[in-house]
Scaffold this active site. Structure first.
Site, PDB file in Angstrom:
ATOM      1  N   HIS A   1     -20.599  55.332  63.994  1.00  0.00           N
ATOM      2  CA  HIS A   1     -21.967  55.851  63.916  1.00  0.00           C
ATOM      3  C   HIS A   1     -21.830  57.337  63.606  1.00  0.00           C
ATOM      4  O   HIS A   1     -21.620  58.163  64.502  1.00  0.00           O
ATOM      5  CB  HIS A   1     -22.668  55.615  65.258  1.00  0.00           C
TER       6      HIS A   1
ATOM      7  N   ASP B   1     -17.301  47.575  66.351  1.00  0.00           N
ATOM      8  CA  ASP B   1     -17.013  48.505  65.261  1.00  0.00           C
ATOM      9  C   ASP B   1     -18.104  48.394  64.202  1.00  0.00           C
ATOM     10  O   ASP B   1     -17.887  47.867  63.111  1.00  0.00           O
ATOM     11  CB  ASP B   1     -15.632  48.203  64.658  1.00  0.00           C
TER      12      ASP B   1
ATOM     13  N   ASP C   1     -24.957  62.697  64.946  1.00  0.00           N
ATOM     14  CA  ASP C   1     -26.245  63.310  64.582  1.00  0.00           C
ATOM     15  C   ASP C   1     -26.002  64.767  64.174  1.00  0.00           C
ATOM     16  O   ASP C   1     -24.890  65.269  64.256  1.00  0.00           O
ATOM     17  CB  ASP C   1     -27.243  63.223  65.747  1.00  0.00           C
TER      18      ASP C   1
ATOM     19  N   GLU D   1     -19.981  55.803  68.255  1.00  0.00           N
ATOM     20  CA  GLU D   1     -20.339  57.108  67.699  1.00  0.00           C
ATOM     21  C   GLU D   1     -19.110  58.017  67.792  1.00  0.00           C
ATOM     22  O   GLU D   1     -18.100  57.660  68.418  1.00  0.00           O
ATOM     23  CB  GLU D   1     -21.541  57.722  68.455  1.00  0.00           C
TER      24      GLU D   1
HETATM   25  O1  9MR Z   1     -22.053  61.823  75.449  1.00  0.00           O
HETATM   26  C1  9MR Z   1     -23.356  61.585  75.928  1.00  0.00           C
HETATM   27  C2  9MR Z   1     -23.313  60.498  76.992  1.00  0.00           C
HETATM   28  O2  9MR Z   1     -22.583  60.957  78.115  1.00  0.00           O
HETATM   29  C3  9MR Z   1     -24.725  60.111  77.398  1.00  0.00           C
HETATM   30  O3  9MR Z   1     -24.653  59.006  78.279  1.00  0.00           O
HETATM   31  C4  9MR Z   1     -25.537  59.758  76.158  1.00  0.00           C
HETATM   32  C5  9MR Z   1     -26.969  59.380  76.467  1.00  0.00           C
HETATM   33  O4  9MR Z   1     -27.664  60.458  76.976  1.00  0.00           O
HETATM   34  O5  9MR Z   1     -25.540  60.851  75.252  1.00  0.00           O
HETATM   35  C6  9MR Z   1     -24.270  61.193  74.780  1.00  0.00           C
HETATM   36  O6  9MR Z   1     -24.373  62.284  73.951  1.00  0.00           O
HETATM   37  C7  9MR Z   1     -25.007  62.107  72.706  1.00  0.00           C
HETATM   38  C8  9MR Z   1     -26.039  63.227  72.584  1.00  0.00           C
HETATM   39  O7  9MR Z   1     -27.073  63.003  73.503  1.00  0.00           O
HETATM   40  C9  9MR Z   1     -26.596  63.375  71.179  1.00  0.00           C
HETATM   41  N1  9MR Z   1     -25.552  63.465  70.211  1.00  0.00           N
HETATM   42  C10 9MR Z   1     -24.656  62.315  70.263  1.00  0.00           C
HETATM   43  C11 9MR Z   1     -23.968  62.265  71.599  1.00  0.00           C
HETATM   44  C12 9MR Z   1     -22.903  61.183  71.638  1.00  0.00           C
HETATM   45  O8  9MR Z   1     -23.418  59.901  71.684  1.00  0.00           O
END
Ligand code: 9MR
Length: 623
Positions: A484, A528, A174, A537
């Protein structure tokens, strides 16, 4: 990105037809490093290694197979470390070639080190990526962020005002920029430099700043620190994140044009900011004294705000849906931030911030964005010239408690210090962070078993895993193809941006990967496909420990040296304990008590200089 094949399925189809199957690092082995592959259905058989001309150069009898629980798979760990001559080899069982080409060279990990660092350039906000540096991934500038609004959660009164929050790296797939996640990421990369200066002083990443006199890795990191500095409010506190209200569609940065806001101001972001800016002051001093001073000053002001707002945790506003990075405890962030600030300032009140807590048993935890005790431990253990014996010992206990528990996991057919418990969101970063702990254990003890266990983790990420996949885009025979990642989805290039470590298997994924969850084999719970943010992601805090792991291994073998603990005390900076007051004024809390004031119960905090402040019972400062 146009349609791509789903690599896992083809990988499984191929493995099914082979007599023996081998899982291996698909990128390369450093000549002097240990070399192992995990071979299924080969116990007791000879594994013959042949060079490019087909000559047999080494034969190893595959040992008895043993189970690796996360793969629910028995395998024999075949060690061919004896093979040290650079070249390309293949392994055979009988007439069958198993696995993939085995590449051995002195700088086998230089490519992935550079690529995983170059990823940060590809994540730059507020900059056009030109063909000269980005090749076919060139793209227009996205998110100038020169006029960022304040969300009401920042407490700002004028919500029409704006500030300049430009630069920085996009967090992940994102386009948000989050201070908490930038904290651990930036620290990890700064430590990669700090621990391997000789190697990184000359490593060229082909970025716009490559021609200046500063090491490229530090130029890249500075892009993010400069953004972090913009997130500090006038009172020293640090905004939690800079994002839109909701995530953008899967489009290129320039097409994601919704309004961006500073959202919240938090104790965790503020202490993380202290940690990063204090360490940055020390590291950048050699190159730009003015910038270093600016960082030190910012760290001092942030720490002051943090001491006044100890309970200002972030809560996600109702109208916001971007990543929350919420965290209900700031004990760890405070320990880490204080350790860094004390290291560069020597201020007794900052040492008191640190000593309020101890690295006791339940705080001996692997580092992650939410849990940063280990970062404090890394800094204290590697700076015995700054911290007293008790601090250094408590830090070492944390590091060796973790490292030894990983070593205990090693006895399995894949030879990996990885267990079932590691397979949650971002598992690839979990294991890469374990690698960082192991490298610290090696630095501190000189015991090679820790370095070798770290090597195994690197091999896992590059293919020694039951999916036969390299989790680093652009690298390996079977590489992830559909992460992602908005820029990779939004462009027209088939292959994704290279050098990205995807999150990895997640046995609790609750997205389109759900159908691939294998309760008996968490290491296979992966999809994948770009629809799977919970397994596929990418993120800056995942690439950073990968870069630390690959970069440290490469640097240690290339230079024949590891970081020397101790040495000179870092030069200290004059940091105002209370901004605007003379340094050295005792500021720390003399006492807290509950009082009845303005018709409500308040926490009254008295500082050592007699100043009083009042908080409501949620920890919000009243005045
Ligand atoms: O890395 C984060 C993971 O530990 C959490 O479980 C998850 C859900 O809250 O969020 C991950 O971080 C994301 C962030 O909130 C937004 N940008 C993408 C991050 C990677 O997925």
């Amino acid at each position: 990105m146009t349609s791509k094949k789903v690599t896992i399925l083809s990988a499984l189809a191929v493995t099914a037809t082979l007599a023996a199957t081998s899982y291996q690092n698909q990128v390369g082995f450093i000549s002097k490093a240990p070399k192992q592959i995990a071979v299924v259905d080969a116990a007791g058989k000879d594994v013959v290694f042949r060079d490019a001309e087909g000559n047999s150069v080494l034969t190893v009898t595959a040992p008895e197979a043993s189970m690796w629980a996360p793969a629910n798979q028995e395998a024999s760990l075949v060690d061919f470390s004896e093979l040290t001559t650079p070249g390309t080899y293949r392994a055979f069982v009988g007439d069958d070639s198993i696995g993939h080409p085995i590449n051995i060279s002195d700088n086998a990990l230089e490519g992935v080190t550079k690529a995983s660092l170059k990823f940060f350039y590809f994540q730059r906000s507020s900059m056009e990526l030109t063909e000269e540096y980005a090749g076919k991934y060139a793209r227009a500038m996205g998110h100038p962020d020169t006029a960022v609004l304040y969300h009401e959660s920042t407490g700002k009164e004028d919500l029409t005002a704006t500030f300049n929050g430009s630069k920085g790296w996009y967090d992940a797939g994102d386009y948000g920029k989050y201070v908490v996640n930038s904290g651990i990421t930036t620290y990890t990369l700064l430590q990669l430099y700090q621990h391997n200066k000789a190697y990184f002083d000359t490593l060229n990443l082909n970025i716009p700043e490559s021609k200046n006199d500063v090491p490229d890795i530090l130029d890249e990191i500075r892009w993010n620190i400069e953004w972090m500095l913009t997130m500090q409010d006038d009172d020293g506190g640090v905004f939690h994140k800079l994002t839109t209200k909701q995530f953008a569609g899967m489009v290129l940065p320039e097409k994601a044009t919704s309004k961006r806001f500073a959202i919240g101001k938090s104790i965790t972001a503020t202490w993380d900011f202290v940690g990063v800016t204090a360490l940055a002051a020390d590291i950048y001093k050699r190159f730009d004294a003015e910038f270093a001073e600016k960082c030190a000053k910012a760290a001092g002001a942030a720490r002051w705000w943090a001491t006044l707002h100890p309970y200002d945790y972030f809560t996600q506003p109702k109208d916001v849906g971007t990543g929350s990075y919420t965290d209900g405890s700031a004990v760890d962030e405070r320990m880490w931030g204080a350790a860094e600030l004390y290291r560069i300032s020597g201020l007794p009140e900052v040492l008191e911030d640190l000593h309020k807590f101890k690295l006791i048993n339940n705080r001996r935890k692997l580092q992650g964005w939410q849990t940063v005790y280990a970062l404090a431990a890394f800094t204290m253990a590697t700076n015995p010239q700054v911290f007293d014996q008790e601090d250094v010992d408590s830090a070492k206990i944390l590091i060796f408690t973790l490292a030894d528990s990983y070593i205990k996991e090693l006895n399995n057919g894949f030879g990996l210090a990885i267990g079932n418990e590691d397979f949650y969101w971002g598992s690839n970063s979990v294991v890469a962070n374990k690698g960082m702990v192991l490298i610290h254990a090696y630095i501190l003890s000189d015991d090679k078993k820790y370095l070798d266990a770290a090597q195994g983790i690197l091999d896992y990420l590059l293919g020694r895993n039951p999916l036969d996949l390299s989790y680093l885009t652009g690298w390996g025979v079977n590489q992830v193809m559909n992460p992602h990642h908005r820029p990779s989805e939004g462009d027209t290039v088939v292959a994704p941006v290279p050098g990205m470590l995807v999150g990895g298997p997640n046995s609790t994924a609750d997205d389109c990967a759900k159908k691939f969850i294998d309760a008996d084999a968490p290491a296979k719970s992966f999809y994948d496909n770009s629809c799977s943010y919970a397994t596929n992601e990418v993120a800056i805090n995942w690439n950073a420990p990968f870069a630390y792991l690959a970069g440290s291994l490469q640097a240690i073998y290339a230079t024949g040296k590891k970081y020397e603990v101790g040495g000179e005390k870092p030069e200290t900076f004059t940091v105002d304990a209370i901004p605007g007051k003379k340094p050295g004024v005792k500021t720390f809390v003399a006492g807290d008590r509950l009082v009845f004031k303005d018709n409500a119960v308040r926490l009254e905090r008295t500082l050592k200089d007699g100043t009083k402040s009042y908080f409501d019972l949620r920890g919000k400062v009243i005045r």
